[in-house]
Scaffold this motif. Structure first.
Motif, short mmCIF file in Angstrom:
data_model
loop_
_atom_site.label_atom_id
_atom_site.label_comp_id
_atom_site.label_asym_id
_atom_site.label_seq_id
_atom_site.Cartn_x
_atom_site.Cartn_y
_atom_site.Cartn_z
N LEU A 39 0.83 -1.21 0.00
CA LEU A 39 0.00 0.00 0.00
C LEU A 39 0.86 1.25 0.00
CD1 LEU A 39 -2.70 1.48 0.18
CD2 LEU A 39 -2.64 1.13 2.66
N SER A 40 1.91 1.25 0.79
CA SER A 40 2.83 2.39 0.84
C SER A 40 3.42 2.68 -0.54
CB SER A 40 3.95 2.12 1.85
OG SER A 40 4.92 3.13 1.81
N LEU A 41 3.84 1.62 -1.21
CA LEU A 41 4.40 1.77 -2.57
C LEU A 41 3.35 2.25 -3.56
CD1 LEU A 41 6.57 -1.48 -2.63
CD2 LEU A 41 7.39 0.89 -2.39
N LEU A 42 2.14 1.74 -3.43
CA LEU A 42 1.05 2.14 -4.33
C LEU A 42 0.66 3.61 -4.12
CD1 LEU A 42 -1.14 -1.06 -4.14
CD2 LEU A 42 -0.09 -0.13 -6.22
N LEU A 43 0.64 4.05 -2.88
CA LEU A 43 0.31 5.45 -2.61
C LEU A 43 1.33 6.37 -3.29
CD1 LEU A 43 -0.72 5.36 1.15
CD2 LEU A 43 -2.22 5.68 -0.83
N LYS A 44 2.59 5.96 -3.25
CA LYS A 44 3.64 6.76 -3.89
C LYS A 44 3.49 6.74 -5.41
CE LYS A 44 7.44 9.14 -4.06
NZ LYS A 44 7.35 10.58 -3.83
#
Length: 76
Positions: A39-44
């Motif tokens: 999720l962290s990577l997707l938000l970025k």
């Protein structure tokens, strides 16, 4: 911001859209630590919002995640 998070969670991480409510916890939506990293990577990549997976792990509810997203997207 909640709608954007819902879209990512449901489309990319296969979380049931009905389960994603502001008061839902990570356990409620079955978001494990690996999914939080993703999720962290997707938000970025999707929204250009830099929220670390550590910060997301500390967020208790979906509303807390949204608040983090709003805070980080407001930075100049």
């Amino acid at each position: 911001m909640l709608e954007q998070l819902k879209e990512i969670l449901s489309n990319k991480l296969k979380v049931s859209p009905e389960a994603i409510t502001p008061e839902a916890t990570k356990d409620d939506i079955e978001l494990d630590s690996l999914a939080v990293v993703e999720l962290s990577l997707l938000l970025k990549s999707e929204l250009d919002i830099d929220v670390s997976d550590d910060d997301l792990l500390e967020a208790d509810t979906v509303a807390d995640m949204v608040e983090l997203m709003e805070t980080r997207s407001a930075k100049v």
